[in-house]
Motif scaffolding. Structure first.
Motif, PDB file in Angstrom:
ATOM      1  N   ALA A  19       0.828  -1.205   0.000  1.00 35.78           N
ATOM      2  CA  ALA A  19       0.000   0.000   0.000  1.00 35.78           C
ATOM      3  C   ALA A  19       0.864   1.257   0.000  1.00 35.78           C
ATOM      4  N   ILE A  20       1.933   1.252   0.758  1.00 37.11           N
ATOM      5  CA  ILE A  20       2.828   2.406   0.809  1.00 37.11           C
ATOM      6  C   ILE A  20       3.461   2.658  -0.555  1.00 37.11           C
ATOM      7  N   GLU A  21       3.908   1.595  -1.186  1.00 44.84           N
ATOM      8  CA  GLU A  21       4.532   1.747  -2.508  1.00 44.84           C
ATOM      9  C   GLU A  21       3.531   2.307  -3.521  1.00 44.84           C
ATOM     10  N   ARG A  22       2.291   1.855  -3.440  1.00 42.76           N
ATOM     11  CA  ARG A  22       1.263   2.354  -4.349  1.00 42.76           C
ATOM     12  C   ARG A  22       1.013   3.838  -4.110  1.00 42.76           C
ATOM     13  N   ALA A  23       0.908   4.223  -2.855  1.00 48.81           N
ATOM     14  CA  ALA A  23       0.655   5.637  -2.532  1.00 48.81           C
ATOM     15  C   ALA A  23       1.804   6.516  -3.009  1.00 48.81           C
ATOM     16  N   GLN A  24       3.008   6.072  -2.785  1.00 48.61           N
ATOM     17  CA  GLN A  24       4.164   6.890  -3.141  1.00 48.61           C
ATOM     18  C   GLN A  24       4.332   7.036  -4.650  1.00 48.61           C
ATOM     19  N   ALA A  25       3.720   6.130  -5.422  1.00 46.17           N
ATOM     20  CA  ALA A  25       3.801   6.213  -6.883  1.00 46.17           C
ATOM     21  C   ALA A  25       2.722   7.112  -7.473  1.00 46.17           C
ATOM     22  N   ALA A  26       1.814   7.603  -6.648  1.00 41.80           N
ATOM     23  CA  ALA A  26       0.715   8.430  -7.148  1.00 41.80           C
ATOM     24  C   ALA A  26       1.237   9.796  -7.617  1.00 41.80           C
ATOM     25  N   LEU A  40      -3.992  17.733   0.408  1.00 46.27           N
ATOM     26  CA  LEU A  40      -5.113  17.057  -0.251  1.00 46.27           C
ATOM     27  C   LEU A  40      -4.602  16.013  -1.242  1.00 46.27           C
ATOM     28  N   ALA A  41      -3.506  16.331  -1.919  1.00 44.99           N
ATOM     29  CA  ALA A  41      -2.944  15.377  -2.885  1.00 44.99           C
ATOM     30  C   ALA A  41      -2.444  14.117  -2.199  1.00 44.99           C
ATOM     31  N   LEU A  42      -1.785  14.262  -1.073  1.00 46.42           N
ATOM     32  CA  LEU A  42      -1.257  13.065  -0.409  1.00 46.42           C
ATOM     33  C   LEU A  42      -2.368  12.295   0.308  1.00 46.42           C
ATOM     34  N   LEU A  43      -3.426  12.999   0.755  1.00 44.83           N
ATOM     35  CA  LEU A  43      -4.580  12.297   1.313  1.00 44.83           C
ATOM     36  C   LEU A  43      -5.210  11.404   0.255  1.00 44.83           C
ATOM     37  N   LEU A  44      -5.415  11.949  -0.943  1.00 49.50           N
ATOM     38  CA  LEU A  44      -6.017  11.148  -2.011  1.00 49.50           C
ATOM     39  C   LEU A  44      -5.137   9.955  -2.351  1.00 49.50           C
ATOM     40  N   VAL A  61      -5.563  13.992  14.791  1.00 48.87           N
ATOM     41  CA  VAL A  61      -4.252  14.574  14.506  1.00 48.87           C
ATOM     42  C   VAL A  61      -4.466  15.457  13.292  1.00 48.87           C
ATOM     43  N   ASP A  62      -4.215  16.746  13.438  1.00 49.41           N
ATOM     44  CA  ASP A  62      -4.670  17.687  12.412  1.00 49.41           C
ATOM     45  C   ASP A  62      -3.555  18.304  11.578  1.00 49.41           C
ATOM     46  N   THR A  63      -2.362  17.729  11.642  1.00 46.06           N
ATOM     47  CA  THR A  63      -1.263  18.205  10.782  1.00 46.06           C
ATOM     48  C   THR A  63      -0.624  17.027  10.061  1.00 46.06           C
ATOM     49  N   MET A  64      -1.461  16.258   9.385  1.00 47.08           N
ATOM     50  CA  MET A  64      -0.985  15.094   8.635  1.00 47.08           C
ATOM     51  C   MET A  64      -0.592  15.450   7.206  1.00 47.08           C
ATOM     52  N   GLY A  65      -0.600  16.723   6.882  1.00 51.69           N
ATOM     53  CA  GLY A  65      -0.284  17.147   5.528  1.00 51.69           C
ATOM     54  C   GLY A  65       1.200  17.196   5.243  1.00 51.69           C
ATOM     55  N   ALA A  66       1.538  17.843   4.143  1.00 43.46           N
ATOM     56  CA  ALA A  66       2.928  17.939   3.700  1.00 43.46           C
ATOM     57  C   ALA A  66       3.740  18.826   4.636  1.00 43.46           C
ATOM     58  N   ARG A  67       5.037  18.663   4.608  1.00 47.85           N
ATOM     59  CA  ARG A  67       5.915  19.586   5.330  1.00 47.85           C
ATOM     60  C   ARG A  67       6.102  20.846   4.489  1.00 47.85           C
ATOM     61  N   GLY A  68       6.091  21.977   5.159  1.00 46.18           N
ATOM     62  CA  GLY A  68       6.250  23.247   4.466  1.00 46.18           C
ATOM     63  C   GLY A  68       6.292  24.370   5.468  1.00 46.18           C
ATOM     64  N   ASP A  99       9.602  16.506  -1.376  1.00 43.27           N
ATOM     65  CA  ASP A  99       9.956  15.171  -0.894  1.00 43.27           C
ATOM     66  C   ASP A  99       9.034  14.697   0.224  1.00 43.27           C
ATOM     67  N   SER A 100       8.334  15.632   0.854  1.00 45.74           N
ATOM     68  CA  SER A 100       7.451  15.242   1.953  1.00 45.74           C
ATOM     69  C   SER A 100       6.141  14.650   1.458  1.00 45.74           C
ATOM     70  N   LEU A 101       5.829  14.784   0.179  1.00 43.06           N
ATOM     71  CA  LEU A 101       4.577  14.215  -0.326  1.00 43.06           C
ATOM     72  C   LEU A 101       4.585  12.691  -0.222  1.00 43.06           C
ATOM     73  N   PRO A 102       5.552  11.979  -0.817  1.00 42.29           N
ATOM     74  CA  PRO A 102       5.569  10.521  -0.631  1.00 42.29           C
ATOM     75  C   PRO A 102       5.835  10.111   0.813  1.00 42.29           C
ATOM     76  N   GLU A 103       6.615  10.908   1.510  1.00 45.32           N
ATOM     77  CA  GLU A 103       6.927  10.607   2.918  1.00 45.32           C
ATOM     78  C   GLU A 103       5.662  10.616   3.772  1.00 45.32           C
ATOM     79  N   ARG A 104       4.873  11.685   3.629  1.00 47.70           N
ATOM     80  CA  ARG A 104       3.666  11.824   4.464  1.00 47.70           C
ATOM     81  C   ARG A 104       2.518  10.960   3.949  1.00 47.70           C
ATOM     82  N   ALA A 105       2.516  10.647   2.654  1.00 49.15           N
ATOM     83  CA  ALA A 105       1.528   9.694   2.155  1.00 49.15           C
ATOM     84  C   ALA A 105       1.754   8.328   2.789  1.00 49.15           C
ATOM     85  N   ALA A 106       3.015   7.932   2.902  1.00 54.25           N
ATOM     86  CA  ALA A 106       3.335   6.666   3.570  1.00 54.25           C
ATOM     87  C   ALA A 106       2.881   6.687   5.022  1.00 54.25           C
TER      88      ALA A 106
END
Length: 402
Positions: free
Chosen positions: A11-18, A135-139, A360-367, A380-387
């Motif tokens: 599942a993690i690999e699939r998310a990170q490939a999105a 929103l992108a990493l949530l999807l 937990v209300d800060t599950m989004g990207a780092r920025g 780089d935080s998009l695949p990291e936080r999606a995982a």
């Protein structure tokens, strides 16, 4: 990552490939400032198309009615954009809530409209971190979980509102309804640049105090007037003096006044309160009541109060602590150190927690530098936080609750 199961790894690999960055870039190109209703409509349709890859019932929900006080003291309706609501498997044994917002603080006439890449590889774009990247990493995370064997046991609601940046006044009821019966919630506000999450949050309340006095000639008969501007200023001073440990008060603006030779009969004071807990909220309300009563009597004016404490304080109770621990442990298994700290900022996590649902209300990207023209997303935080989201969701499904 040797503590991950085969299902988790896949599942993690699939998310990170999105295509998370591609989606983020497409969405940041749409101006969706809270007051840009046309832009919000475009953004809502774009999100609806993207989230349609998930099963369930997707709808764009009309906003609840909201009123505002104008600079002329009139109370008028304030229009908002529609909110995206996706409901998936409402009968499944584990029910979760995922929330985010499509609006930004950058309106259609704001100078910050363009995307640019910084020399350090960060993406500078309006809403990139707050929170179109989230929103992108949530999807991506939900698409990956849907492809896993765990999906059948998971039901969830995705709520993406159009008014978070201005207090979620037209979506507060929708948030409360969506939170009912949920074991836990994740909200996709950005994490800090180093990945630190927000823990306890204070609350907030925004008020307009409309002061009606009596006009008179400033030279011929000023004693017949009742100066609304002076009364508003006295209210501001009294309320500022009400600050206390755990309670900040910010009188922010006074509208009103007119020609120098006229005693002003109308003024509007705008004030923000930041209570740290329920006791501080009560203290703030008492300060409002006392100041209004005292100034009304002393200045012989009428004061109308408009507004509310729209976001209650969010303490870290035992349920929330367990959810934070689950996220921390998931991060550790991914090689990500996860820490959190209290903050004075507020978000929809405040309202969710008030419904008794751990969040937990800060599950989004780092920025960072959000709400400014320097806002940036760390790609780089998009695949990291999606995982991190995938692993957190799968373990919530496995346990049934935090």
């Amino acid at each position: 990552m040797n503590k991950l199961s085969a299902i988790e790894r896949t599942a993690i690999e699939r998310a990170q490939a999105a295509p998370m960055l591609e989606r983020t870039l497409g969405w940041t190109a749409i101006n969706s400032g809270t007051r840009n209703l046309a832009g919000l409509a475009r953004m809502a349709e774009a999100l609806a198309d993207a989230f349609a890859t998930l099963p369930g019932t997707l709808e764009l929900v009309a906003p609840d009615p909201v009123e505002t006080v104008t600079a002329a003291g009139a109370i008028e309706p304030l229009d908002h954009g529609r909110h995206l609501l996706l409901t998936v498997r409402p009968g499944a044994p584990v029910q979760l809530l995922f929330t985010g917002h499509m609006d930004t603080v950058f309106d259609v006439d704001h100078p910050f409209q363009q995307t640019r890449w910084l020399e350090n590889g960060h993406l500078n774009a309006p809403g990139a971190a707050d929170m179109k990247g989230g929103l992108a990493l949530l999807l991506a995370a939900l698409e990956a979980v849907e492809a896993s064997a765990a999906a059948a046991r998971l039901g969830y609601t995705v709520l993406i509102n159009s008014d978070e940046e201005t207090g979620s006044l037209s979506s507060r009821g929708l948030i409360e309804r969506a939170a009912q019966g949920k074991a836990a919630a994740l909200t996709y506000e950005p994490a800090l640049p180093d990945g630190t999450l927000a823990g306890a949050r204070g609350g907030t309340g925004n008020f307009s105090l409309v002061v009606h006095g009596r006009s008179a000639h400033a030279g011929r008969n000023p004693e017949d007037g009742r100066n609304a501007l002076v009364a508003a200023a006295e209210l501001a001073v009294r309320l500022a003096d009400a600050k206390a440990p755990g309670l900040s008060v910010n009188p922010a603006r006074i509208d009103g006044g007119g020609p120098n030779n006229v005693v002003p009969d109308l003024a509007i004071l705008r004030v923000n309160f930041r209570p740290g807990d329920a006791a501080a909220t009560a203290l703030a309300q008492a300060a409002l009541d006392d100041a209004i009563a005292a100034v009304s009597a002393e200045q012989d004016v009428h004061v109308h109060l408009h507004g509310s404490f729209n976001r209650p304080p969010k303490p870290i109770d035992s349920q929330a602590a367990r959810l934070f621990d689950l996220v921390r442990d998931a991060g550790a298994d991914l090689g990500l150190p996860i820490a959190w700290k209290a903050t004075g900022g507020v978000c929809d996590g405040n309202n969710i927690a008030a419904c008794g649902v751990p969040v937990v209300d800060t599950m989004g990207a780092r920025g960072g530098a959000i709400h400014s023209t320097e806002e940036y997303l760390i790609p780089d935080s998009l695949p990291e936080r999606a995982a991190l989201s995938v692993l957190t969701i799968l373990r919530l499904v496995e346990r049934g609750r935090p």
